[in-house]
Design a protein around this motif. Structure first.
Motif, PDB file in Angstrom:
ATOM      1  N   GLN A  33       0.834  -1.195   0.000  1.00 28.89           N
ATOM      2  CA  GLN A  33       0.000   0.000   0.000  1.00 28.89           C
ATOM      3  C   GLN A  33       0.874   1.252   0.000  1.00 28.89           C
ATOM      4  O   GLN A  33       1.734   1.416   0.870  1.00 28.89           O
ATOM      5  CB  GLN A  33      -0.860  -0.026   1.262  1.00 28.89           C
ATOM      6  N   ALA A  34       0.665   2.101  -0.960  1.00 31.67           N
ATOM      7  CA  ALA A  34       1.370   3.384  -0.933  1.00 31.67           C
ATOM      8  C   ALA A  34       0.642   4.322   0.015  1.00 31.67           C
ATOM      9  O   ALA A  34      -0.540   4.175   0.259  1.00 31.67           O
ATOM     10  CB  ALA A  34       1.427   3.982  -2.335  1.00 31.67           C
ATOM     11  N   MET A  70       0.423  10.346  -2.415  1.00 31.99           N
ATOM     12  CA  MET A  70       0.380  10.445  -3.861  1.00 31.99           C
ATOM     13  C   MET A  70       0.836  11.841  -4.250  1.00 31.99           C
ATOM     14  O   MET A  70       0.459  12.819  -3.600  1.00 31.99           O
ATOM     15  CB  MET A  70      -1.060  10.216  -4.299  1.00 31.99           C
ATOM     16  N   ILE A  99       0.968   5.637 -13.778  1.00 31.66           N
ATOM     17  CA  ILE A  99       0.919   5.749 -12.327  1.00 31.66           C
ATOM     18  C   ILE A  99       1.926   4.745 -11.766  1.00 31.66           C
ATOM     19  O   ILE A  99       1.895   3.580 -12.097  1.00 31.66           O
ATOM     20  CB  ILE A  99      -0.499   5.458 -11.807  1.00 31.66           C
ATOM     21  N   ASP A 100       2.825   5.219 -10.952  1.00 26.79           N
ATOM     22  CA  ASP A 100       4.012   4.451 -10.596  1.00 26.79           C
ATOM     23  C   ASP A 100       4.062   4.268  -9.075  1.00 26.79           C
ATOM     24  O   ASP A 100       4.193   5.239  -8.347  1.00 26.79           O
ATOM     25  CB  ASP A 100       5.225   5.260 -11.100  1.00 26.79           C
ATOM     26  N   TYR A 101       3.923   3.028  -8.639  1.00 27.77           N
ATOM     27  CA  TYR A 101       3.958   2.754  -7.208  1.00 27.77           C
ATOM     28  C   TYR A 101       5.401   2.594  -6.765  1.00 27.77           C
ATOM     29  O   TYR A 101       6.099   1.718  -7.226  1.00 27.77           O
ATOM     30  CB  TYR A 101       3.183   1.470  -6.890  1.00 27.77           C
ATOM     31  N   ARG A 102       5.875   3.454  -5.903  1.00 32.16           N
ATOM     32  CA  ARG A 102       7.284   3.397  -5.494  1.00 32.16           C
ATOM     33  C   ARG A 102       7.358   3.458  -3.984  1.00 32.16           C
ATOM     34  O   ARG A 102       7.554   4.511  -3.413  1.00 32.16           O
ATOM     35  CB  ARG A 102       8.048   4.564  -6.119  1.00 32.16           C
ATOM     36  N   ILE A 139       3.181   7.320  -4.501  1.00 32.13           N
ATOM     37  CA  ILE A 139       2.696   7.065  -5.847  1.00 32.13           C
ATOM     38  C   ILE A 139       3.047   8.274  -6.693  1.00 32.13           C
ATOM     39  O   ILE A 139       2.620   9.390  -6.411  1.00 32.13           O
ATOM     40  CB  ILE A 139       1.169   6.849  -5.890  1.00 32.13           C
ATOM     41  N   ASP A 140       3.876   8.014  -7.714  1.00 25.77           N
ATOM     42  CA  ASP A 140       4.255   9.066  -8.645  1.00 25.77           C
ATOM     43  C   ASP A 140       3.214   9.065  -9.763  1.00 25.77           C
ATOM     44  O   ASP A 140       2.629   8.032 -10.060  1.00 25.77           O
ATOM     45  CB  ASP A 140       5.637   8.733  -9.210  1.00 25.77           C
ATOM     46  N   THR A 141       2.981  10.211 -10.344  1.00 21.57           N
ATOM     47  CA  THR A 141       1.968  10.279 -11.399  1.00 21.57           C
ATOM     48  C   THR A 141       2.502  11.072 -12.576  1.00 21.57           C
ATOM     49  O   THR A 141       3.332  11.951 -12.405  1.00 21.57           O
ATOM     50  CB  THR A 141       0.690  10.988 -10.889  1.00 21.57           C
ATOM     51  N   THR A 159      -7.405   6.575  -7.894  1.00 21.64           N
ATOM     52  CA  THR A 159      -6.220   6.088  -7.164  1.00 21.64           C
ATOM     53  C   THR A 159      -6.049   6.861  -5.858  1.00 21.64           C
ATOM     54  O   THR A 159      -5.697   6.296  -4.823  1.00 21.64           O
ATOM     55  CB  THR A 159      -4.952   6.235  -8.024  1.00 21.64           C
ATOM     56  N   VAL A 203      -5.095   6.534  -0.814  1.00 17.96           N
ATOM     57  CA  VAL A 203      -3.909   7.011  -0.096  1.00 17.96           C
ATOM     58  C   VAL A 203      -4.290   7.857   1.123  1.00 17.96           C
ATOM     59  O   VAL A 203      -5.410   8.336   1.229  1.00 17.96           O
ATOM     60  CB  VAL A 203      -2.940   7.814  -1.003  1.00 17.96           C
TER      61      VAL A 203
END
Ligand code: GDP
Ligand code: MG
Length: 149
Positions: free
Chosen positions: A3-4, A7, A37-40, A44-46, A63, A67
């Motif tokens: 889970q991020a 965001m 959409i990048d889960y890091r 979460i990067d967008t 999304t 968060v």
């Protein structure tokens, strides 16, 4: 999937990916263009393209529902935005603002960028940073570690 917790929103090129790199303790790669959409980890990067276009923005909104915290990044050297006024008031989670690239901006530009964040509905704390020099990032780290347990 892990889970991020937060965001990161903002237009193309404001420094979202650089900021996440700088806040993460991982070896920072130079920011690559974010295609999806990048889960890091915690973040979460967008892609800025999503934020800038109304019909794509809806993907981000769904999304965002998952968060705990939303960070909105603006570029101090370019205080303009495609977000409609009050846009971020729609979210039930806290929304904080980041004025990035303060290493390149005048004080006036920095103030304008903060005003812009208020106009688009960012009511939480505003941080003034440079993702490149690291200036101001310690306060953001502290906020995140207090807030996201
Ligand atoms: N001088 C300066 N450049 C920055 C800063 N943050 C990002 N950049 C540069 O701005 C460009 C866009 O950054 P990027 O993180 O890809 O933006 P994104 O599209 O929002 O993810 C890159 O060339 C970064 O090196 C900053 O605080 N200061
Ligand atoms: Mg990016």
């Amino acid at each position: 999937m892990k889970q991020a917790h937060y965001m990161v929103w903002g237009s193309i090129g404001v420094g979202k990916t650089s900021l996440i790199n700088a806040l993460s303790d991982t070896t920072s790669n130079p920011a690559r263009k974010t295609q999806m959409i990048d889960y890091r980890g915690m973040a979460i990067d967008t892609p800025g393209e999503y934020a800038e276009r109304g019909h794509l923005r809806r993907h981000l909104q769904s999304t965002a529902a998952t968060v705990e915290l939303i960070l909105v990044v603006v570029d101090a050297t370019c205080p303009e935005t495609r977000f409609p006024p009050h846009y971020f008031l729609m979210f039930s989670q806290p929304v904080i603002g980041i004025v990035n690239k303060i290493d390149l901006a005048t004080d006036t530009e920095v103030q304008q960028a903060a005003q812009l964040l208020r106009q688009i509905g960012v009511v939480g704390e505003i941080f003034y940073v440079s993702a490149i020099t690291g200036s101001g990032l310690e306060k953001v780290r502290q906020f995140l570690s207090n807030y996201l347990q």
